[in-house]
Design an enzyme around this catalytic site. Structure first.
Site, short mmCIF file in Angstrom:
data_model
loop_
_atom_site.label_atom_id
_atom_site.label_comp_id
_atom_site.label_asym_id
_atom_site.label_seq_id
_atom_site.Cartn_x
_atom_site.Cartn_y
_atom_site.Cartn_z
N LYS A 82 0.85 -1.19 0.00
CA LYS A 82 0.00 0.00 0.00
C LYS A 82 0.89 1.25 0.00
O LYS A 82 1.90 1.30 0.70
CB LYS A 82 -0.92 -0.02 1.22
CG LYS A 82 -1.93 1.12 1.28
CD LYS A 82 -2.87 0.96 2.46
CE LYS A 82 -3.87 2.09 2.55
NZ LYS A 82 -4.84 1.90 3.66
N SER A 155 -9.90 2.75 1.78
CA SER A 155 -8.49 3.15 1.77
C SER A 155 -7.56 2.14 1.10
O SER A 155 -6.75 2.50 0.25
CB SER A 155 -8.05 3.40 3.21
OG SER A 155 -6.67 3.56 3.30
N SER A 179 -10.58 -0.41 6.69
CA SER A 179 -10.00 -0.41 5.35
C SER A 179 -9.10 -1.58 5.00
O SER A 179 -8.50 -1.59 3.93
CB SER A 179 -9.25 0.91 5.10
OG SER A 179 -10.18 1.96 5.01
#
Length: 465
Positions: A82, A155, A179
């Site tokens: 991420k 997210s 998320s």
């Protein structure tokens, strides 16, 4: 084995094939990079592809295998990161424009641990602005591979989309209000939000420090457990991280006899769509057949803490962005701007009340969890919403509170949870549920998740791309 089968192997199988030299890390990495180049033009899951570095990492992993030095269960396995985690030499924008030129000189602790385990880092995965609710207006939002008109899950959306589409074998995500669990449910995946502090947050952009949880998103519970086992543990660079404990799921390979699983029928069905309720009933039947003892419990009221989540997070995100907001306010998107403004508008006395309410909920949840090993709940009260329905949620505070009513409470209390797939809607969209455990109860999560997935096949379904 054809290259079309390779992207959807589970991590355990792939790692074994790498160790036995049935497939090379370089071959696997090239296959994934070619797939990203071909498919991600329409899925938008990657913010930055680290092609040359990934191939270099793969060649090093292959060299060690040939020398007989494979180092663990993730050796040579390509994963995605991420975009809020520092990766040395790679742009790390955290879904923003204000950080688009930031290139860290060191890895986040979790990234370093993955590299030390021989993982190949394919690239940085797209995310919402600053890890809050929506993507920056200038960012192409990741597209749910199960249905382009449906939400990809907040997210960690890029982590969910890339993993579901076979563009990585698993990914790192973060969960501040849901998320990791939202994209897992939306994309038919398995994600773990660990106990707060179980995984170091050093080298990760903050949203709300005391609410942020770092964890894996993968295609099944065993894969998620393998990733968590590598990244978890005490980190002197994060003084809030917990001492390492043996997580212990590998010793649980049988049924669920002796496991006490709680369910609150009233809480789980309050405003929950029928398709979710029916899926949960099927889940409980499977768990009973596996030998678990199902107990009805009364879960404490969570609406106050859910309603206060934005104030709680807002104060923390205002602090996290103090160097750039309001100085660069014009470069922020509207959702993150409003959250920061909420933080600035919240008085010290009000924030203290929010913290007292949060502490009270933690105590009440601890009381319920002391009587059971796991709690079963939905991830959200409906399956992955369409973008139209999501737009309505954004405009209605009551509907937005419904969205996070089953997830945000466990960010506030710090209890670990695992989201797993458990069905599909009539239109073929995935449905997820979650297990919640006592603090430090990741072993129970993984035991139950693996047992459930040995008895079901939802985790083996893949989107048609």
């Amino acid at each position: 084995m054809s290259n079309s089968d390779l992207p959807f192997l589970d991590i355990g199988t792939l790692a074994q094939m790498i160790r036995t030299r049935d497939v090379s890390p370089v071959e696997v990495t090239r296959t994934m990079l070619e797939r990203i180049e071909r498919l991600d033009q329409k899925l938008h899951s990657y913010a930055f592809v680290m092609r040359e570095q990934a191939l270099a990492d793969a060649r090093e992993a292959e060299r060690k295998v040939l020398a007989g030095h494979a180092v663990g269960p993730l050796h040579g396995v390509p994963l995605g990161i991420k975009d809020l985690f520092w990766v040395a030499g790679a742009p790390t924008a955290a879904g923003t424009t204000i950080h688009k030129d930031f290139v860290p000189t060191e890895d986040a602790t979790v990234v370093r641990r993955l590299r030390e385990a021989g993982t190949v880092v394919l690239g940085k995965l797209q995310m919402t602005e600053g890890a809050f609710a929506t993507h920056h207006p200038s960012v192409a939002e990741p597209v749910n591979p199960w249905g382009a008109n449906h939400w990809a899950g907040a997210s960690s959306s890029g982590s969910g989309v890339a993993t579901a589409a076979g563009l990585c074998y698993g990914a790192l995500g973060t969960d501040t209000g849901g998320s990791i669990r939202f994209p897992s449910a939306a994309n038919g995946l398995t994600g773990i939000k660990p106990t707060w502090g179980r995984v170091s947050r050093h080298g990760a952009f903050e949203l709300g420090a005391s609410l942020d949880h770092v964890g894996p998103i993968a295609r099944n519970a065993a894969d998620a457990a393998l990733i968590l086992g590598v990244i978890a543990g005490y980190d002197p660079l994060d003084p809030t991280s917990l001492p390492q404990e043996r997580l212990g799921w590998s010793e649980h390979t049988g049924d669920l006899h002796g496991l006490r699983i709680g369910i609150d029928p009233n809480w789980n069905t309050d405003g929950t769509d029928a398709v979710i309720v029916e899926a949960l009933e099927r889940v409980l039947k499977v768990l009973q057949d596996l030998g678990a003892a199902i107990r009805e419990v009364r879960f404490p009221a969570v609406r106050t803490v859910v309603d206060e989540w934005q104030e709680d997070c807002g104060v923390q995100v205002a602090l996290a962005h103090a160097d750039t907001f309001p100085r660069l306010a014009s470069e922020y998107g509207p959702a993150l701007t409003r959250l920061i403004e909420i933080g600035h508008e919240t008085s010290a006395a009000r924030y203290q009340q929010v913290q007292l309410n949060r502490a009270a909920l933690r105590g009440r949840v601890n009381k319920v969890m002391s009587e059971i090993d796991l709690l079963v709940a939905p991830v959200q009260p409906f399956a992955a919403p369409t973008h139209e329905r999501l737009g309505a949620l954004a405009q209605d505070p009551d509907l937005n509170a419904r969205l996070i009513q089953f997830t945000a409470p466990f960010n506030s209390t710090g209890h670990p949870s695992m989201a797993l797939p458990c069905g599909q809607t009539s239109t073929g969209m995935p449905i997820g549920f979650q297990f919640i455990a006592q603090h430090g109860g990741e072993a129970a999560l993984c035991r139950a998740g693996m047992a459930f997935q040995r008895a079901t096949q939802w985790h083996n379904a893949h989107p048609r791309i």
